[in-house]
Design a protein around this motif. Structure first.
Motif, short mmCIF file in Angstrom:
data_model
loop_
_atom_site.label_atom_id
_atom_site.label_comp_id
_atom_site.label_asym_id
_atom_site.label_seq_id
_atom_site.Cartn_x
_atom_site.Cartn_y
_atom_site.Cartn_z
N GLY A 187 -4.23 8.86 -7.41
CA GLY A 187 -3.25 10.18 -7.69
C GLY A 187 -2.49 10.06 -8.74
N ARG A 188 -2.35 9.12 -9.65
CA ARG A 188 -1.59 9.11 -10.66
C ARG A 188 -0.24 9.75 -10.56
NH1 ARG A 188 -3.24 12.75 -14.08
NH2 ARG A 188 -2.38 11.79 -16.10
N VAL A 189 0.37 8.91 -9.67
CA VAL A 189 1.85 9.25 -9.38
C VAL A 189 2.66 8.15 -9.33
CG1 VAL A 189 1.16 10.85 -7.30
CG2 VAL A 189 1.67 8.58 -6.95
N PRO A 190 3.93 8.36 -10.19
CA PRO A 190 5.05 7.54 -10.54
C PRO A 190 5.24 6.41 -9.38
CG PRO A 190 5.72 9.56 -11.35
CD PRO A 190 4.73 9.83 -10.41
N SER A 191 5.54 6.89 -8.17
CA SER A 191 5.60 5.93 -7.09
C SER A 191 5.22 6.51 -5.90
CB SER A 191 7.14 5.62 -7.06
OG SER A 191 7.88 6.73 -6.38
N ALA A 192 4.76 5.76 -4.79
CA ALA A 192 4.62 5.92 -3.49
C ALA A 192 4.82 4.99 -2.64
CB ALA A 192 2.97 5.89 -3.27
N VAL A 193 5.67 5.54 -1.18
CA VAL A 193 6.27 4.67 -0.44
C VAL A 193 5.62 5.16 0.75
CG1 VAL A 193 8.56 4.08 0.85
CG2 VAL A 193 8.57 4.76 -1.62
N GLY A 211 14.36 5.46 -10.86
CA GLY A 211 15.77 5.44 -10.97
C GLY A 211 16.12 6.43 -12.28
N PRO A 212 17.27 6.32 -12.76
CA PRO A 212 17.85 7.12 -13.59
C PRO A 212 16.85 7.52 -14.69
CG PRO A 212 19.53 5.42 -13.12
CD PRO A 212 18.30 4.99 -12.40
N PRO A 213 17.05 8.73 -15.15
CA PRO A 213 15.91 8.96 -15.97
C PRO A 213 16.03 8.31 -17.39
CG PRO A 213 17.24 11.00 -15.42
CD PRO A 213 17.86 9.74 -15.04
N GLY A 214 14.50 7.72 -17.81
CA GLY A 214 14.61 7.18 -18.75
C GLY A 214 12.91 7.00 -19.14
N GLU A 215 12.61 5.97 -19.92
CA GLU A 215 11.13 6.07 -20.52
C GLU A 215 10.13 5.95 -19.44
OE1 GLU A 215 9.76 6.80 -23.31
OE2 GLU A 215 11.75 7.25 -24.12
N PRO A 216 9.18 6.72 -19.02
CA PRO A 216 8.13 6.39 -18.08
C PRO A 216 7.57 4.68 -18.17
CG PRO A 216 7.64 8.30 -19.28
CD PRO A 216 8.84 7.81 -20.12
N GLY A 217 7.70 4.32 -17.13
CA GLY A 217 7.07 2.79 -16.76
C GLY A 217 8.45 2.15 -16.70
N GLU A 218 9.81 2.47 -16.59
CA GLU A 218 10.68 1.58 -16.52
C GLU A 218 10.82 1.29 -14.81
OE1 GLU A 218 14.39 3.26 -17.19
OE2 GLU A 218 14.07 3.06 -19.24
N THR A 219 11.05 -0.17 -14.71
CA THR A 219 11.06 -0.71 -13.20
C THR A 219 12.45 -0.66 -12.82
OG1 THR A 219 11.15 -2.83 -14.16
CG2 THR A 219 8.79 -1.84 -13.55
N HIS A 234 1.18 15.24 -16.29
CA HIS A 234 0.08 15.94 -17.13
C HIS A 234 -1.36 15.96 -16.53
CE1 HIS A 234 -2.01 17.75 -20.45
NE2 HIS A 234 -1.11 17.96 -21.10
N PRO A 235 -2.22 16.85 -16.23
CA PRO A 235 -3.48 16.61 -15.69
C PRO A 235 -4.63 15.92 -16.69
CG PRO A 235 -3.03 18.92 -16.34
CD PRO A 235 -1.71 18.12 -16.53
N TRP A 236 -4.14 16.03 -18.03
CA TRP A 236 -5.14 15.43 -18.82
C TRP A 236 -4.79 14.40 -19.79
CZ3 TRP A 236 -9.01 17.24 -16.12
CH2 TRP A 236 -8.86 18.63 -15.95
N ALA A 237 -3.38 13.76 -19.43
CA ALA A 237 -2.67 12.79 -20.06
C ALA A 237 -2.05 11.86 -19.32
CB ALA A 237 -2.36 13.28 -21.52
N ASP A 238 -1.76 10.74 -19.71
CA ASP A 238 -0.89 9.96 -18.89
C ASP A 238 0.44 10.14 -19.24
OD1 ASP A 238 -2.94 8.79 -17.50
OD2 ASP A 238 -3.17 7.17 -18.63
#
Length: 476
Positions: A31-37, A57-65, A224-228
């Motif tokens: 589904g290409r979603v940042p997180s799922a619970v 969490g707080p806004p930052g670069e995509p991929g932060e854990t 984005h539908p055509w990019a990560d």
């Protein structure tokens, strides 16, 4: 990437927990979603929670854990809010302050510009999206704009607030639920979310379900539908439209709500009222229907079972809660993306995995501590003409009438203070069952909405409408 499971997983087999986490992981990746619970509830308790993803969490670069989600992270739940509002309305009905057949205008001042059709829409029609109202309010897309753009109820209505004849079809209306929220405020004399806190959330222990977010909460993203790549979605307080989709909640809190929707809680709403909410309110368009709508609840068929609950979406978020009351199971799924993942299917699959691998055990049978001799005397076979039925006594003096051959009209009946019973479902829903006695006190027959049930097929001694041929039963 973060994986975790809840601390109450011991009640499920390791293979089941693995299958649940695998389903969640596949959904998050594909589904290409940042997180799922996700969460599963069985017998009133959350027995599994799972998380896949991060960067919430707080806004930052995509991929932060940092700030990776847990079962206690708030997500926006969108239209699941409607089910909460519907519970508040049903409470008003149970208290006698409202009737489902009441027109809206009887309890709420409807702006003159909205027209008589809005004022005459009934409470039941608003709850079931069958009032024919427009799907959305006037103005720009309400989900991404401040509620201050529509400060008064009159500001919700466009030039054509009614799009279909009332009661004829299901037409989903966010506008209708905004009006129901105003109705709750009018009859309770307090903001709807304050009423919700006092009457539903606090009794159920849902202390992290709120109209606005508080840390830790997931940020909403458009993918984005055509990019990560991701884009943050705005977070709007929707004002008077809030009853249609404002709430934030957590997987753990929604597990408590799902447990309530499954079995009821007399502190909030009883099982009988919840059963009314789960019944289709408008005849489904297809004969073999797989989707319908009750009173504030969506109904879907999945994996051979009927599920009741609701899905939700707001910019940046998707959510779903499903219940299978007959199996005492429920499930939750939360996602922080605007689109891309069929969240209702995910939640249904989580429930189905547990149902198929570890079906719920039936409640143990127990004898009653007391048996009313008069009620026991009513049990057993009864006949409507030549058709055989069986009458059984259930808990709390309730009765159940079932066809002996497996086909025919069955119904459950609630006892009333005057010694009658009221039908709860099926053909006899709302109809009155009376025990008719002879002058000496013996039972003559049962009267069920004018249908006469007798102890023998077409009993000549009972007042069968039209009479019985005095020659009786015969061959040929």
């Amino acid at each position: 990437m973060i994986d975790s499971s809840g601390d109450m997983d011991a009640e499920l087999l390791p293979e089941t927990r693995r299958a649940l986490l695998h389903r969640l992981a596949v959904a998050q990746a594909e589904g290409r979603v940042p997180s799922a619970v996700g969460a599963v509830v069985r017998d009133g308790r959350t027995v599994w929670t799972g998380v896949r993803g991060g960067a919430v969490g707080p806004p930052g670069e995509p991929g932060e854990t940092e700030g990776a989600p847990t079962a206690d992270t708030r997500y926006r739940i969108g239209s699941i809010t409607k089910t909460f509002v519907a519970v508040l309305v049903m409470r008003l009905c149970d208290e006698g302050l409202l009737d489902l057949s009441d027109p809206l205008g009887e309890h709420l001042e409807v702006p003159a510009g909205a027209g008589d059709e809005v004022a005459s829409a009934t409470v039941a029609q608003l709850l079931s999206h069958s009032a024919g109202l427009a799907a959305e309010p006037r103005g720009p897309w309400w989900e991404r704009t401040p509620g201050g753009l529509r400060p008064e109820t009159a500001d919700l209505f466009g030039e054509r607030p009614v799009r279909h004849p009332a009661g004829r079809r299901h037409h989903y209306s966010n506008l209708g639920y905004a009006l129901l929220g105003s109705l709750v405020e009018r009859l309770r004399g307090a903001p709807w979310h304050d009423v919700l806190r006092e009457e539903v959330l606090d009794p159920l222990g849902m202390d992290r379900t709120t109209p606005l977010p508080g840390e830790p909460y997931a940020r909403g993203w458009a993918v984005h539908p055509w990019a990560d790549a991701v884009l943050p979605e705005p977070l709007a307080d929707t004002g008077r439209m809030a009853p249609a989709g404002q709430l934030w909640s957590t997987a753990r809190d929604l597990g408590r709500f799902a447990a309530f929707l499954t079995a009821g809680d007399d502190r909030v709403l009883g099982a009988e009222s919840l059963a009314r909410m789960r019944a289709p309110a408008v005849a489904p368009e297809a004969e073999a229907w797989d989707q319908a709508y009750g009173l504030g609840m969506q109904l879907v068929r999945s994996g051979g079972r009927l599920l009741a609950g609701h899905t939700g979406s707001m910019p940046g978020f998707l959510a779903a809660v499903w219940t299978a009351p007959g199996e005492r199971l429920a499930s939750v799924a939360l996602v922080n993306a605007t689109s891309g993942l069929p969240v209702g299917g995910l939640a249904a699959d989580l429930l189905g995995i547990v149902a198929e691998r570890e079906p719920s055990l039936p409640e143990p049978w127990r004898p009653r501590s007391q048996a009313d001799p008069e009620l026991l005397a009513l049990t057993g076979p009864w006949y409507w003409g030549p058709a055989a039925f069986a009458l059984r006594v259930r808990e709390g003096r309730a009765l159940e009438l079932v066809p002996a051959g497996g086909t025919g009209r069955a119904s459950r009946f609630r006892p009333e203070a005057d010694g009658t019973w009221t039908g709860l479902d099926g053909y006899y829903a709302g109809e009155t069952l009376r025990v008719v006695r002879e002058e000496d006190g013996s039972v003559s027959h049962l009267d069920l909405g004018t249908f006469v049930f007798t102890r023998a097929p077409y009993d000549p001694d009972a007042p069968v409408p039209g009479g019985v041929d005095p020659r009786g039963w015969r061959a040929g």
